[in-house]
Design a protein around this motif. Sequence first.
Motif, PDB file in Angstrom:
ATOM      1  N   PHE A   3       0.808  -1.070   0.095  1.00  0.00           N
ATOM      2  CA  PHE A   3      -0.003  -0.107   0.067  1.00  0.00           C
ATOM      3  C   PHE A   3       0.782   1.366  -0.168  1.00  0.00           C
ATOM      4  N   ARG A   4       0.330   2.385  -0.614  1.00  0.00           N
ATOM      5  CA  ARG A   4       0.913   3.610  -0.719  1.00  0.00           C
ATOM      6  C   ARG A   4      -0.086   4.691  -0.677  1.00  0.00           C
ATOM      7  N   MET A   5       0.116   5.897  -0.317  1.00  0.00           N
ATOM      8  CA  MET A   5      -0.636   7.035  -0.292  1.00  0.00           C
ATOM      9  C   MET A   5      -0.125   7.880  -1.653  1.00  0.00           C
ATOM     10  N   ARG A   6      -1.159   8.487  -2.127  1.00  0.00           N
ATOM     11  CA  ARG A   6      -0.906   9.148  -3.306  1.00  0.00           C
ATOM     12  C   ARG A   6      -1.901  10.458  -3.474  1.00  0.00           C
ATOM     13  N   ALA A   7      -1.819  11.103  -4.504  1.00  0.00           N
ATOM     14  CA  ALA A   7      -2.870  12.247  -4.739  1.00  0.00           C
ATOM     15  C   ALA A   7      -3.982  11.727  -5.281  1.00  0.00           C
ATOM     16  N   ALA A   8      -5.261  11.950  -5.006  1.00  0.00           N
ATOM     17  CA  ALA A   8      -6.394  11.600  -5.510  1.00  0.00           C
ATOM     18  C   ALA A   8      -6.538  12.020  -7.077  1.00  0.00           C
ATOM     19  N   ARG A   9      -7.184  11.221  -7.789  1.00  0.00           N
ATOM     20  CA  ARG A   9      -7.459  11.402  -9.155  1.00  0.00           C
ATOM     21  C   ARG A   9      -9.079  11.528  -9.307  1.00  0.00           C
ATOM     22  N   THR A  10      -9.382  12.298 -10.340  1.00  0.00           N
ATOM     23  CA  THR A  10     -10.968  11.988 -10.642  1.00  0.00           C
ATOM     24  C   THR A  10     -11.313  10.668 -11.061  1.00  0.00           C
ATOM     25  N   SER A  11     -10.381   9.920 -11.467  1.00  0.00           N
ATOM     26  CA  SER A  11     -10.813   8.499 -11.635  1.00  0.00           C
ATOM     27  C   SER A  11     -11.292   7.860 -10.277  1.00  0.00           C
ATOM     28  N   ASP A  12     -10.627   8.445  -9.009  1.00  0.00           N
ATOM     29  CA  ASP A  12     -11.044   7.696  -7.881  1.00  0.00           C
ATOM     30  C   ASP A  12     -12.516   7.911  -7.260  1.00  0.00           C
ATOM     31  N   LEU A  13     -13.305   8.493  -7.930  1.00  0.00           N
ATOM     32  CA  LEU A  13     -14.593   8.986  -7.748  1.00  0.00           C
ATOM     33  C   LEU A  13     -15.385   7.926  -7.288  1.00  0.00           C
ATOM     34  N   ALA A  14     -15.522   6.551  -7.953  1.00  0.00           N
ATOM     35  CA  ALA A  14     -16.250   5.521  -7.544  1.00  0.00           C
ATOM     36  C   ALA A  14     -15.636   4.868  -6.236  1.00  0.00           C
ATOM     37  N   ALA A  15     -14.342   4.806  -6.166  1.00  0.00           N
ATOM     38  CA  ALA A  15     -13.987   4.064  -4.837  1.00  0.00           C
ATOM     39  C   ALA A  15     -14.371   5.194  -3.656  1.00  0.00           C
ATOM     40  N   LEU A  16     -14.180   6.591  -3.748  1.00  0.00           N
ATOM     41  CA  LEU A  16     -14.525   7.102  -2.818  1.00  0.00           C
ATOM     42  C   LEU A  16     -15.991   7.285  -2.403  1.00  0.00           C
ATOM     43  N   TYR A  17     -17.021   7.241  -3.395  1.00  0.00           N
ATOM     44  CA  TYR A  17     -18.237   7.093  -3.172  1.00  0.00           C
ATOM     45  C   TYR A  17     -18.583   5.850  -2.408  1.00  0.00           C
ATOM     46  N   GLU A  18     -18.001   4.695  -2.906  1.00  0.00           N
ATOM     47  CA  GLU A  18     -18.537   3.446  -2.054  1.00  0.00           C
ATOM     48  C   GLU A  18     -17.748   3.404  -0.838  1.00  0.00           C
ATOM     49  N   MET A  19     -16.754   3.980  -0.478  1.00  0.00           N
ATOM     50  CA  MET A  19     -16.184   4.162   0.966  1.00  0.00           C
ATOM     51  C   MET A  19     -17.129   5.190   1.797  1.00  0.00           C
ATOM     52  N   ALA A  20     -17.594   6.285   1.230  1.00  0.00           N
ATOM     53  CA  ALA A  20     -18.371   7.144   1.847  1.00  0.00           C
ATOM     54  C   ALA A  20     -19.802   6.393   2.545  1.00  0.00           C
ATOM     55  N   LYS A  21     -20.265   5.594   1.532  1.00  0.00           N
ATOM     56  CA  LYS A  21     -21.396   4.755   1.965  1.00  0.00           C
ATOM     57  C   LYS A  21     -21.218   3.853   3.290  1.00  0.00           C
ATOM     58  N   LEU A  22     -20.092   3.719   3.564  1.00  0.00           N
ATOM     59  CA  LEU A  22     -19.405   2.819   4.493  1.00  0.00           C
ATOM     60  C   LEU A  22     -19.440   3.758   6.041  1.00  0.00           C
ATOM     61  N   THR A  23     -19.453   4.974   5.920  1.00  0.00           N
ATOM     62  CA  THR A  23     -19.083   5.754   6.997  1.00  0.00           C
ATOM     63  C   THR A  23     -19.959   5.807   8.334  1.00  0.00           C
TER      64      THR A  23
END
Length: 333
Positions: A3-23
């Motif tokens: 695992f590594r941390m990196r700058a977010a990209r517009t292509s990360d939207l789907a992954a961020l949305y799925e995580m947001a639904k888990l909060t």
Amino acid sequence: MTFRMRAARTSDLAALYEMAKLTGGGFTNLPPDKPSLIAKLDRSAKAFARIDDTLGEDLFVLVLENAETGQVRGTCQIFSQVGMSAPFYSYRIGTLTQHSKELARTFRADMLTLSTDLEGASEVGGLFLHPRERAGGLGMLIARSRYLFIRQHRARFANTTIAELRGLIDEGGGSPFWDGVAGRFFGMNFQEADEFNAIHGHQFIADLMPKHPVYIAMLSEPARAAIGLPHPSGRAAMRMLEGEGFSADGYVDIFDGGPTMRANTDRIRSIADAKTTTIGRVAANEAPRAIVSHGTLESFVATWGCVDGDSLDPEAAGLLNVGAGDEILVAPQ
């Protein structure tokens, strides 16, 4: 470690949305609302692209990526300054002392006062790790990578850094603090207010929140008990913040009463202890692992690695895409 941390990209939207639904709610910086997330990613892209190294009103979104699979499994955010284009409200806990000569008694009343004291501070927030990845120090990697990013771009951040921790949320998704304080003035439940705030911002607070102090003794017991307490899922985050030098010094969130932690930016442990090293060789070593980063702005990457003098272990070197002669920033564990 893959695992590594990196700058977010517009292509990360789907992954961020799925995580947001888990909060589970109360997570203002990661709302399960695609237009809001798109706006965050757009704002972050502009921040990463800004070339003048000065304090602005930027938002940087970072993500935790599994380099082998490409999956995004965590995220965090850094705000360079809060409260500049819209008020940043907190409740400040204070005490009013009054004395009666006739009764020969002194009374001390604890109060909540609406405050914008923290305007202009930088903020670290939006930290979320996928429930299936909560092992191996990934939460700490997400958290501490933010400080190495700040260290690499110190001129872009304020002298004070804050972190708001989510407060107590009941099993129904409600907030005892909201029900006992602000909910009485807004005509909406906590979930509705939290969602509205995540999408539209704090202005409705300025419009409707009473400006006079709230006497804590007049609140319900559940509301009083919630003041300054983090959500159970945030206790580890609070301990990590305390380990970095943050302290809860009397400010709480106006929605759920969660604690707001504060630190002098230059005294945050990961920032103060970080050292720049030029890699001499890539080789296995027995050094304790550390948070290691390379690059700036959109090329910033961070991971766990073992650094012994000028030697970096091969796995970390691969994740950072570095070799002999490259500079890395190292923050000891």
